[in-house]
Design a protein around this motif. Structure first.
Motif, PDB file in Angstrom:
ATOM      1  N   ARG A   1     -13.857 -14.232   0.775  1.00 11.16           N
ATOM      2  CA  ARG A   1     -14.235 -12.822   0.634  1.00 11.16           C
ATOM      3  C   ARG A   1     -15.094 -12.670  -0.600  1.00 11.16           C
ATOM      4  NH1 ARG A   1     -10.653  -8.209   2.509  1.00 11.16           N
ATOM      5  NH2 ARG A   1     -12.711  -7.304   2.742  1.00 11.16           N
TER       6      ARG A   1
ATOM      7  N   LYS B   1       0.841  -1.202   0.000  1.00 11.88           N
ATOM      8  CA  LYS B   1       0.000   0.000   0.000  1.00 11.88           C
ATOM      9  C   LYS B   1       0.879   1.256   0.000  1.00 11.88           C
ATOM     10  CE  LYS B   1      -4.121  -2.229   1.769  1.00 11.88           C
ATOM     11  NZ  LYS B   1      -5.145  -2.444   2.787  1.00 11.88           N
TER      12      LYS B   1
ATOM     13  N   ASP C   1      -8.772 -12.840  -0.970  1.00 10.42           N
ATOM     14  CA  ASP C   1      -8.227 -11.739  -1.768  1.00 10.42           C
ATOM     15  C   ASP C   1      -6.732 -11.573  -1.519  1.00 10.42           C
ATOM     16  OD1 ASP C   1      -9.054 -10.980   0.890  1.00 10.42           O
ATOM     17  OD2 ASP C   1      -8.618  -8.902   0.361  1.00 10.42           O
TER      18      ASP C   1
HETATM   19 MG    MG Z   1      -7.646  -5.664   2.163  1.00 11.79          MG
END
Ligand code: MG
Ligand code: ATP
Length: 219
Positions: free
Chosen positions: A135, A44, A110
């Motif tokens: 998910r 991220k 995921d």
């Molecule tokens: Mg996530």
């Protein structure tokens, strides 16, 4: 001693994380399940992330009332990017749980589908059993195909259970109460001025509102 680990950004933590951790803990008879917030997640890099101390505090509020859930700030104490392999190595060292700890790494479908991008990902399977949970938008077939491609020398034992004779570790695909909640969804609701009631613990919600988290476009 069986120990569960659920790593994540937890920006913010929600009932999807908490219920999953609690149920996996019960199903596998784990002594504790540790929620481990990533300090500096490598995947991220380009995104704004709420400061570690806020995410950690929200987690500490969130686990109140559970006998099985706990929080570890092990990644907050390490400089640089937070890699799971480094965390598992540190947890394996005796000062945490002693020699006989057996780790269960809990991960959503995921995240598991991205595992090849993780540092030394093949090593991860030597350190922990994997518990993979559903998910929205992902199905077991995606995971089975990936496991086949990775060719990690696991034998399929029965539906959703793989075992490696070499490492003596398991990979389990299991169903827990399915909650289609994500931190992304919660951040979006806040940005849009909508309600986040009943998606996360009350105390976490109050902290978010008090601090004015997630109101800006950068999230
Ligand atoms: Mg996530
Ligand atoms: P974001 O939307 O910001 O990615 P997230 O809701 O996916 O947030 P993460 O902190 O990225 O939360 O997730 C940590 C771990 O928890 C991952 O393995 C993820 O797959 C899993 N997870 C997240 N939400 C759920 C849920 N609702 N049910 C089961 N597992 C979940």
């Amino acid at each position: 001693m069986k120990i569960g680990i659920l790593g994540g950004t937890f920006d913010p933590v929600h009932f999807g994380h908490l219920r999953t951790a609690e149920e996996v803990g019960e199903i596998f008879g784990l002594k504790k399940v540790y929620l481990i917030p990533s300090n500096n997640p490598p995947h991220k890099k380009d995104k704004y992330i709420t400061p570690f101390k806020d995410r950690l505090y929200m987690l500490q509020c969130a686990i109140e009332g559970s006998d099985i859930l706990d929080v570890l700030d092990i990644e907050g104490r390490r400089p640089g990017y937070s890699y799971t392999i480094d965390t598992l190595r540190e947890l394996k060292s005796e000062r945490y749980f002693g020699k006989n700890a057996e780790f269960y790494f809990i991960i959503g479908m995921d995240a598991f589908l991205e595992i090849e991008t993780w540092k030394e990902y093949r090593e991860l399977f030597r350190y922990a059993n994997f518990v993979i949970v559903k998910r929205l938008g992902y199905n077991i077939k995606n995971i089975e195909d990936l496991l086949e491609r990775l060719d990690l020398a696991y034998q399929k034992e029965e539906n959703g259970i793989y075992h490696s004779k070499e490492t003596k570790k398991y990979i389990c695909l299991i169903n827990v109460t399915f909650l289609d909640i994500s931190s992304t969804k919660i951040r979006k609701l806040i940005r849009e001025g909508r309600s986040i009631n009943f998606l996360l613990p009350e105390k976490v919600k109050n902290y978010i509102l008090e601090k004015g988290l997630y109101k800006d476009e950068i999230n």
